[in-house]
Design a protein around this motif. Sequence first.
Motif, PDB file in Angstrom:
ATOM      1  N   ALA A  30      25.864  27.855  39.521  1.00  0.00           N
ATOM      2  CA  ALA A  30      25.301  28.938  40.338  1.00  0.00           C
ATOM      3  C   ALA A  30      26.378  29.582  41.206  1.00  0.00           C
ATOM      4  N   ILE A  31      27.318  28.786  41.675  1.00  0.00           N
ATOM      5  CA  ILE A  31      28.432  29.331  42.467  1.00  0.00           C
ATOM      6  C   ILE A  31      29.269  30.259  41.605  1.00  0.00           C
ATOM      7  N   ILE A  32      29.728  29.757  40.493  1.00  0.00           N
ATOM      8  CA  ILE A  32      30.646  30.498  39.626  1.00  0.00           C
ATOM      9  C   ILE A  32      29.998  31.771  39.071  1.00  0.00           C
ATOM     10  N   ALA A  33      28.694  31.757  38.870  1.00  0.00           N
ATOM     11  CA  ALA A  33      27.992  32.935  38.336  1.00  0.00           C
ATOM     12  C   ALA A  33      28.100  34.149  39.255  1.00  0.00           C
ATOM     13  N   LEU A  34      28.451  33.943  40.513  1.00  0.00           N
ATOM     14  CA  LEU A  34      28.527  35.037  41.482  1.00  0.00           C
ATOM     15  C   LEU A  34      29.878  35.746  41.486  1.00  0.00           C
ATOM     16  N   TYR A  35      30.843  35.186  40.770  1.00  0.00           N
ATOM     17  CA  TYR A  35      32.201  35.722  40.778  1.00  0.00           C
ATOM     18  C   TYR A  35      32.499  36.562  39.549  1.00  0.00           C
ATOM     19  N   SER A  36      33.435  37.483  39.715  1.00  0.00           N
ATOM     20  CA  SER A  36      33.972  38.271  38.622  1.00  0.00           C
ATOM     21  C   SER A  36      34.876  37.376  37.775  1.00  0.00           C
ATOM     22  N   GLU A  37      34.993  37.688  36.513  1.00  0.00           N
ATOM     23  CA  GLU A  37      35.880  36.920  35.621  1.00  0.00           C
ATOM     24  C   GLU A  37      37.323  36.923  36.127  1.00  0.00           C
ATOM     25  N   ASP A  38      37.731  38.028  36.770  1.00  0.00           N
ATOM     26  CA  ASP A  38      39.116  38.129  37.237  1.00  0.00           C
ATOM     27  C   ASP A  38      39.240  37.890  38.749  1.00  0.00           C
ATOM     28  N   ILE A  39      38.386  37.012  39.277  1.00  0.00           N
ATOM     29  CA  ILE A  39      38.401  36.683  40.697  1.00  0.00           C
ATOM     30  C   ILE A  39      39.819  36.333  41.163  1.00  0.00           C
ATOM     31  N   CYS A  40      40.158  36.824  42.343  1.00  0.00           N
ATOM     32  CA  CYS A  40      41.361  36.399  43.046  1.00  0.00           C
ATOM     33  C   CYS A  40      40.881  35.859  44.384  1.00  0.00           C
ATOM     34  N   SER A  41      41.133  34.582  44.651  1.00  0.00           N
ATOM     35  CA  SER A  41      40.676  33.971  45.889  1.00  0.00           C
ATOM     36  C   SER A  41      41.841  33.439  46.693  1.00  0.00           C
ATOM     37  N   TYR A  42      41.803  33.724  47.980  1.00  0.00           N
ATOM     38  CA  TYR A  42      42.717  33.130  48.956  1.00  0.00           C
ATOM     39  C   TYR A  42      41.871  32.159  49.767  1.00  0.00           C
ATOM     40  N   ASP A  43      41.710  30.965  49.235  1.00  0.00           N
ATOM     41  CA  ASP A  43      40.886  29.962  49.884  1.00  0.00           C
ATOM     42  C   ASP A  43      41.653  29.351  51.050  1.00  0.00           C
ATOM     43  N   ALA A  44      40.929  28.706  51.964  1.00  0.00           N
ATOM     44  CA  ALA A  44      41.574  28.026  53.085  1.00  0.00           C
ATOM     45  C   ALA A  44      42.317  26.785  52.606  1.00  0.00           C
ATOM     46  N   VAL A  45      41.931  26.261  51.444  1.00  0.00           N
ATOM     47  CA  VAL A  45      42.570  25.102  50.840  1.00  0.00           C
ATOM     48  C   VAL A  45      43.558  25.618  49.793  1.00  0.00           C
ATOM     49  N   GLY A  46      44.793  25.139  49.839  1.00  0.00           N
ATOM     50  CA  GLY A  46      45.833  25.603  48.945  1.00  0.00           C
ATOM     51  C   GLY A  46      45.541  25.327  47.496  1.00  0.00           C
ATOM     52  N   PRO A  47      46.289  25.986  46.619  1.00  0.00           N
ATOM     53  CA  PRO A  47      47.489  26.781  46.822  1.00  0.00           C
ATOM     54  C   PRO A  47      47.208  28.147  47.451  1.00  0.00           C
ATOM     55  N   LEU A  48      48.207  29.009  47.469  1.00  0.00           N
ATOM     56  CA  LEU A  48      48.060  30.309  48.120  1.00  0.00           C
ATOM     57  C   LEU A  48      46.968  31.171  47.513  1.00  0.00           C
ATOM     58  N   GLN A  49      46.828  31.119  46.196  1.00  0.00           N
ATOM     59  CA  GLN A  49      45.805  31.943  45.555  1.00  0.00           C
ATOM     60  C   GLN A  49      45.336  31.311  44.256  1.00  0.00           C
ATOM     61  N   PHE A  50      44.125  31.704  43.875  1.00  0.00           N
ATOM     62  CA  PHE A  50      43.538  31.312  42.594  1.00  0.00           C
ATOM     63  C   PHE A  50      43.247  32.600  41.841  1.00  0.00           C
ATOM     64  N   ASN A  51      43.626  32.639  40.569  1.00  0.00           N
ATOM     65  CA  ASN A  51      43.423  33.836  39.755  1.00  0.00           C
ATOM     66  C   ASN A  51      42.607  33.494  38.522  1.00  0.00           C
ATOM     67  N   GLY A  52      41.492  34.178  38.368  1.00  0.00           N
ATOM     68  CA  GLY A  52      40.649  34.006  37.197  1.00  0.00           C
ATOM     69  C   GLY A  52      39.593  32.938  37.407  1.00  0.00           C
ATOM     70  N   ILE A  53      38.488  33.126  36.717  1.00  0.00           N
ATOM     71  CA  ILE A  53      37.318  32.274  36.891  1.00  0.00           C
ATOM     72  C   ILE A  53      37.579  30.830  36.439  1.00  0.00           C
ATOM     73  N   THR A  54      38.374  30.631  35.398  1.00  0.00           N
ATOM     74  CA  THR A  54      38.659  29.274  34.916  1.00  0.00           C
ATOM     75  C   THR A  54      39.424  28.481  35.965  1.00  0.00           C
ATOM     76  N   GLU A  55      40.459  29.091  36.520  1.00  0.00           N
ATOM     77  CA  GLU A  55      41.263  28.427  37.548  1.00  0.00           C
ATOM     78  C   GLU A  55      40.420  28.160  38.797  1.00  0.00           C
ATOM     79  N   TYR A  56      39.591  29.127  39.162  1.00  0.00           N
ATOM     80  CA  TYR A  56      38.806  28.955  40.380  1.00  0.00           C
ATOM     81  C   TYR A  56      37.697  27.911  40.197  1.00  0.00           C
ATOM     82  N   ARG A  57      37.114  27.874  39.026  1.00  0.00           N
ATOM     83  CA  ARG A  57      36.098  26.847  38.750  1.00  0.00           C
ATOM     84  C   ARG A  57      36.710  25.446  38.882  1.00  0.00           C
TER      85      ARG A  57
END
Length: 145
Positions: A30-57
Motif C-alpha cells: 500500500a505504501i509503494i502503490a502511492l509512489y511514481s515508478e521514477d520516485i526520487c526520495s531524500y529520506d532522513a535515513v541515508g543514503p543521500l537519495q533513492f532513485n526508482g521504485i525498486t530501490e525505494y521499496r
Amino acid sequence: MTDKQSQDQAAIADIFARWAEANRTKDINAIIALYSEDICSYDAVGPLQFNGITEYRAHWEKCLPKDAEMVVEMQTPVIRVSGHLGVARFLIRCGMRQEDGTEQASWMRASYHLEKQANQWRIAHEHFSVPFDFDNGAAQFGLEP
C-alpha cells in the motif's frame, strides 16, 4: 480556487492519509502503490537519495520494524496544485514504539512533489529532514511544533 483544484487537493490529502495508515499497519504494498515508478526520495535515513521504485521499496523493507509499532503523526498538509503538478509540506512525527512503550520518534519536516499520471496522483519526490544545531552539528530530535 477552482472546483478541479479543490478536488485535486482532496485527492492529494487522501494520499497522505493512506500513506500514514499504510505506515502504521506496515503494509509495504500500500505504501509503494502511492509512489511514481521514477520516485526520487531524500529520506532522513541515508543514503543521500533513492532513485526508482525498486530501490525505494528495498529501503522501506529494511526500515519497517518487525517487532515494534510505527509512530506516524502528521500535521495537516499545506497543498498547492497547478495542472498535473502538486506540492505539499507538513511536519511529521515518526519513528517506532516498542512493546514496553519506549519510543524512538521525533518531529521532522516533509515536503513533496506529486504528479498526476494516468489520472492518478503519485508521489514523484519526497524530502524528510531533521533540523540541526548550527554550532555543534547535532541533530535536534527534541523539537516540538
